[in-house]
Design a protein around this motif. Structure first.
Motif, PDB file in Angstrom:
ATOM      1  N   ARG A 148      48.509  57.939  68.467  1.00 18.63           N
ATOM      2  CA  ARG A 148      47.868  57.596  69.732  1.00 18.63           C
ATOM      3  C   ARG A 148      47.092  58.792  70.264  1.00 18.63           C
ATOM      4  O   ARG A 148      47.513  59.932  70.128  1.00 18.63           O
ATOM      5  CB  ARG A 148      48.921  57.181  70.761  1.00 18.63           C
ATOM      6  CG  ARG A 148      48.366  56.814  72.116  1.00 18.63           C
ATOM      7  CD  ARG A 148      49.441  56.484  73.122  1.00 18.63           C
ATOM      8  NE  ARG A 148      50.255  55.339  72.736  1.00 18.63           N
ATOM      9  CZ  ARG A 148      51.132  54.742  73.528  1.00 18.63           C
ATOM     10  NH1 ARG A 148      51.312  55.196  74.776  1.00 18.63           N
ATOM     11  NH2 ARG A 148      51.834  53.715  73.102  1.00 18.63           N
ATOM     12  N   ASP A 164      43.283  55.060  72.584  1.00 18.77           N
ATOM     13  CA  ASP A 164      43.177  54.689  71.176  1.00 18.77           C
ATOM     14  C   ASP A 164      44.563  54.665  70.551  1.00 18.77           C
ATOM     15  O   ASP A 164      45.320  55.623  70.680  1.00 18.77           O
ATOM     16  CB  ASP A 164      42.298  55.723  70.460  1.00 18.77           C
ATOM     17  CG  ASP A 164      41.825  55.281  69.093  1.00 18.77           C
ATOM     18  OD1 ASP A 164      42.682  54.944  68.256  1.00 18.77           O
ATOM     19  OD2 ASP A 164      40.611  55.284  68.856  1.00 18.77           O
ATOM     20  N   THR A 165      44.901  53.555  69.895  1.00 20.58           N
ATOM     21  CA  THR A 165      46.193  53.463  69.231  1.00 20.58           C
ATOM     22  C   THR A 165      46.049  52.876  67.844  1.00 20.58           C
ATOM     23  O   THR A 165      45.261  51.944  67.630  1.00 20.58           O
ATOM     24  CB  THR A 165      47.194  52.611  70.045  1.00 20.58           C
ATOM     25  OG1 THR A 165      48.412  52.469  69.284  1.00 20.58           O
ATOM     26  CG2 THR A 165      46.657  51.232  70.357  1.00 20.58           C
ATOM     27  N   ASP A 169      36.432  48.033  73.073  1.00 13.51           N
ATOM     28  CA  ASP A 169      35.577  48.794  72.168  1.00 13.51           C
ATOM     29  C   ASP A 169      34.563  47.849  71.523  1.00 13.51           C
ATOM     30  O   ASP A 169      34.949  46.885  70.850  1.00 13.51           O
ATOM     31  CB  ASP A 169      36.447  49.456  71.101  1.00 13.51           C
ATOM     32  CG  ASP A 169      35.651  50.325  70.145  1.00 13.51           C
ATOM     33  OD1 ASP A 169      34.412  50.406  70.278  1.00 13.51           O
ATOM     34  OD2 ASP A 169      36.262  50.920  69.247  1.00 13.51           O
ATOM     35  N   SER A 224      35.127  47.070  67.855  1.00 14.55           N
ATOM     36  CA  SER A 224      36.445  46.599  67.450  1.00 14.55           C
ATOM     37  C   SER A 224      36.343  45.553  66.349  1.00 14.55           C
ATOM     38  O   SER A 224      35.442  44.705  66.346  1.00 14.55           O
ATOM     39  CB  SER A 224      37.181  46.004  68.651  1.00 14.55           C
ATOM     40  OG  SER A 224      38.399  45.418  68.260  1.00 14.55           O
ATOM     41  N   HIS A 272      44.708  48.627  64.875  1.00 11.28           N
ATOM     42  CA  HIS A 272      44.009  49.645  65.652  1.00 11.28           C
ATOM     43  C   HIS A 272      43.349  48.988  66.860  1.00 11.28           C
ATOM     44  O   HIS A 272      42.597  48.022  66.712  1.00 11.28           O
ATOM     45  CB  HIS A 272      42.940  50.313  64.768  1.00 11.28           C
ATOM     46  CG  HIS A 272      42.224  51.449  65.432  1.00 11.28           C
ATOM     47  ND1 HIS A 272      41.013  51.931  64.977  1.00 11.28           N
ATOM     48  CD2 HIS A 272      42.535  52.198  66.514  1.00 11.28           C
ATOM     49  CE1 HIS A 272      40.623  52.922  65.750  1.00 11.28           C
ATOM     50  NE2 HIS A 272      41.522  53.101  66.697  1.00 11.28           N
ATOM     51  N   TYR A 273      43.639  49.520  68.053  1.00 13.72           N
ATOM     52  CA  TYR A 273      43.042  49.020  69.288  1.00 13.72           C
ATOM     53  C   TYR A 273      42.503  50.199  70.086  1.00 13.72           C
ATOM     54  O   TYR A 273      43.120  51.275  70.113  1.00 13.72           O
ATOM     55  CB  TYR A 273      44.064  48.241  70.123  1.00 13.72           C
ATOM     56  CG  TYR A 273      44.523  46.973  69.449  1.00 13.72           C
ATOM     57  CD1 TYR A 273      43.807  45.786  69.586  1.00 13.72           C
ATOM     58  CD2 TYR A 273      45.657  46.969  68.636  1.00 13.72           C
ATOM     59  CE1 TYR A 273      44.214  44.629  68.946  1.00 13.72           C
ATOM     60  CE2 TYR A 273      46.067  45.813  67.991  1.00 13.72           C
ATOM     61  CZ  TYR A 273      45.338  44.645  68.150  1.00 13.72           C
ATOM     62  OH  TYR A 273      45.743  43.498  67.505  1.00 13.72           O
ATOM     63  N   ARG A 274      41.365  49.963  70.751  1.00 14.49           N
ATOM     64  CA  ARG A 274      40.693  51.042  71.486  1.00 14.49           C
ATOM     65  C   ARG A 274      40.003  50.456  72.714  1.00 14.49           C
ATOM     66  O   ARG A 274      39.301  49.443  72.626  1.00 14.49           O
ATOM     67  CB  ARG A 274      39.687  51.729  70.571  1.00 14.49           C
ATOM     68  CG  ARG A 274      39.027  52.987  71.129  1.00 14.49           C
ATOM     69  CD  ARG A 274      38.317  53.720  69.997  1.00 14.49           C
ATOM     70  NE  ARG A 274      37.712  54.950  70.447  1.00 14.49           N
ATOM     71  CZ  ARG A 274      36.395  55.116  70.650  1.00 14.49           C
ATOM     72  NH1 ARG A 274      35.563  54.091  70.424  1.00 14.49           N
ATOM     73  NH2 ARG A 274      35.920  56.268  71.061  1.00 14.49           N
ATOM     74  N   TYR A 275      40.210  51.108  73.848  1.00 13.11           N
ATOM     75  CA  TYR A 275      39.665  50.622  75.110  1.00 13.11           C
ATOM     76  C   TYR A 275      39.188  51.790  75.969  1.00 13.11           C
ATOM     77  O   TYR A 275      39.616  52.933  75.792  1.00 13.11           O
ATOM     78  CB  TYR A 275      40.730  49.845  75.901  1.00 13.11           C
ATOM     79  CG  TYR A 275      41.348  48.705  75.142  1.00 13.11           C
ATOM     80  CD1 TYR A 275      40.672  47.494  74.997  1.00 13.11           C
ATOM     81  CD2 TYR A 275      42.602  48.834  74.548  1.00 13.11           C
ATOM     82  CE1 TYR A 275      41.231  46.446  74.287  1.00 13.11           C
ATOM     83  CE2 TYR A 275      43.170  47.786  73.836  1.00 13.11           C
ATOM     84  CZ  TYR A 275      42.486  46.603  73.705  1.00 13.11           C
ATOM     85  OH  TYR A 275      43.032  45.558  72.996  1.00 13.11           O
ATOM     86  N   LEU A 294      32.123  54.446  74.326  1.00 12.94           N
ATOM     87  CA  LEU A 294      33.020  54.087  73.240  1.00 12.94           C
ATOM     88  C   LEU A 294      32.279  54.034  71.906  1.00 12.94           C
ATOM     89  O   LEU A 294      32.773  54.513  70.880  1.00 12.94           O
ATOM     90  CB  LEU A 294      33.681  52.745  73.525  1.00 12.94           C
ATOM     91  CG  LEU A 294      34.764  52.736  74.604  1.00 12.94           C
ATOM     92  CD1 LEU A 294      35.104  51.311  74.994  1.00 12.94           C
ATOM     93  CD2 LEU A 294      36.006  53.466  74.127  1.00 12.94           C
ATOM     94  N   GLN A 335      33.078  56.742  68.694  1.00  6.63           N
ATOM     95  CA  GLN A 335      33.851  56.128  67.622  1.00  6.63           C
ATOM     96  C   GLN A 335      34.094  57.137  66.517  1.00  6.63           C
ATOM     97  O   GLN A 335      33.193  57.806  66.046  1.00  6.63           O
ATOM     98  CB  GLN A 335      33.102  54.921  67.046  1.00  6.63           C
ATOM     99  CG  GLN A 335      33.893  54.130  66.033  1.00  6.63           C
ATOM    100  CD  GLN A 335      35.051  53.358  66.672  1.00  6.63           C
ATOM    101  OE1 GLN A 335      34.885  52.753  67.719  1.00  6.63           O
ATOM    102  NE2 GLN A 335      36.192  53.403  66.052  1.00  6.63           N
ATOM    103  N   ASN A 384      38.235  60.365  68.082  1.00  6.57           N
ATOM    104  CA  ASN A 384      39.360  60.163  69.004  1.00  6.57           C
ATOM    105  C   ASN A 384      40.462  61.174  68.844  1.00  6.57           C
ATOM    106  O   ASN A 384      41.465  61.116  69.523  1.00  6.57           O
ATOM    107  CB  ASN A 384      39.929  58.744  68.854  1.00  6.57           C
ATOM    108  CG  ASN A 384      40.292  58.405  67.425  1.00  6.57           C
ATOM    109  OD1 ASN A 384      40.634  59.300  66.650  1.00  6.57           O
ATOM    110  ND2 ASN A 384      40.201  57.143  67.066  1.00  6.57           N
TER     111      ASN A 384
END
Length: 323
Positions: A149, A166-167, A247, A250, A286-289, A314, A318, A321
């Motif tokens: 993370r 970001d995870t 994102d 995504s 993978h998730y990103r906000y 974002l 990319q 992170n």
């Protein structure tokens, strides 16, 4: 389990606007002299609250508080936090679990996201970056997820800054896991889970604004690239705006959203709202906000502009992170 901690304090090495302190459990970030957020990465909350990292307090650049911690109605709500109520049979959200035909029940299934190792805490080119690894452990002690993370704090224009979250979660349980929500368990329009923000008490009755000028709680369960919330503070009577954005790069479908204005303020993209996601053993999700925190009141036009700027940020960052 090895653990490293950040330096006790840090200042920008580039003459930038940041400084920070780290007590071995939480890092507090200061932007232009204002403590804008604290990230508790090694939480010690009660097991029934599913201990996990969270951002609180979160403040605007003028110092107005825009997050709530352990509100009496849902003590497991913690500022801004990555929280999943239905990771298979386990609850990494906190509180009771919803079960089809049985309503909410207290079960021995509240897991914990445990800090494992620090990656970085740095200021680079006017951006603060923090990264660490975690292990998700069930209440019975089984390791089910390993996570990398990171987050960034990026100053913006228009009296704002953006928190980039970001995870990357890897299923290490050895078995497939279905990730869902109370809605996938049968509760209508209650698909919360994911990156979730709980606002201060005075934000109750505030404005939910979406793309195209759409407003109100009817946006709950709708798909959109972003959503915003405008609330007013007690004491100062000032307004603040939060905009949460997906994102644009995504690989996942555009998220459905969970948002409420009454009886309290909350909002978050909910990637498991109405349909379970199969999390195969050995795979990584993978998730990103982005979360824009801005001083001042916003109409649909300003909300849209803040969202667009965050999505451009974002896209531009990319792969940068820190993971």
């Amino acid at each position: 389990m090895s653990t490293t901690t950040a330096p006790a304090a840090g200042t920008s090495t580039t003459g930038g606007p940041f400084s920070w302190t780290d007590d071995g459990a939480a890092v507090t970030v200061t932007l232009d002299g204002v403590q804008v957020l604290t990230y508790t990465y090694a939480a010690n909350d009660p097991q029934e609250e599913s201990p996990r990292p969270y951002f609180h307090p979160v403040r605007t650049r003028t110092g107005d508080l825009v997050s709530a911690y352990r509100p009496h109605d849902h003590v497991w709500h913690k500022g801004i936090a990555w929280s999943l109520p239905h990771l298979g049979p386990d609850n990494f959200w906190g509180g009771p679990s919803y079960r089809r035909g049985q309503d909410y029940r207290w079960l021995p299934n509240n897991g914990a996201m445990r800090h494992r190792e620090l990656g970085q805490a740095t200021d680079d080119d006017g951006t603060f970056r923090f990264a660490h690894s975690l292990q998700w452990v069930t209440q019975q002690g089984s390791l089910v997820v390993e996570e990398e993370r990171s987050f960034q704090v990026v100053p913006g224009t228009d009296s704002s800054y953006t928190l980039v979250f970001d995870t990357a979660m890897t299923n290490v349980s050895g078995e497939p896991i279905h990730i869902g929500s109370p809605t996938t368990e049968g509760r209508e329009n209650a698909g919360y889970g994911g990156l979730f923000w709980r606002g201060p008490r005075s934000f109750a009755g505030g404005s939910i604004i979406g793309p195209g000028g759409a407003t109100g709680e009817e946006l709950r369960g709708q798909r959109a690239p972003w959503l915003s919330f405008v609330g007013q503070h007690d004491e100062t009577c000032r307004f603040s705006t939060l905009v949460m954005v997906d994102d644009p790069g995504s690989e996942h479908p555009e998220p459905e959203w969970f948002a409420r204005s009454e009886p309290f303020a909350c909002m978050g993209p909910a990637p498991f709202f109405s349909q379970e996601v199969l999390f195969e053993a050995g795979t990584t999700l993978h998730y990103r906000y982005g979360v824009v925190i801005a001083d001042g009141q916003s109409d649909a036009q300003r909300s849209e502009a803040l969202a667009l700027a965050a999505r451009e940020l974002l896209a531009a960052t990319q792969g940068r992170n820190g993971q």
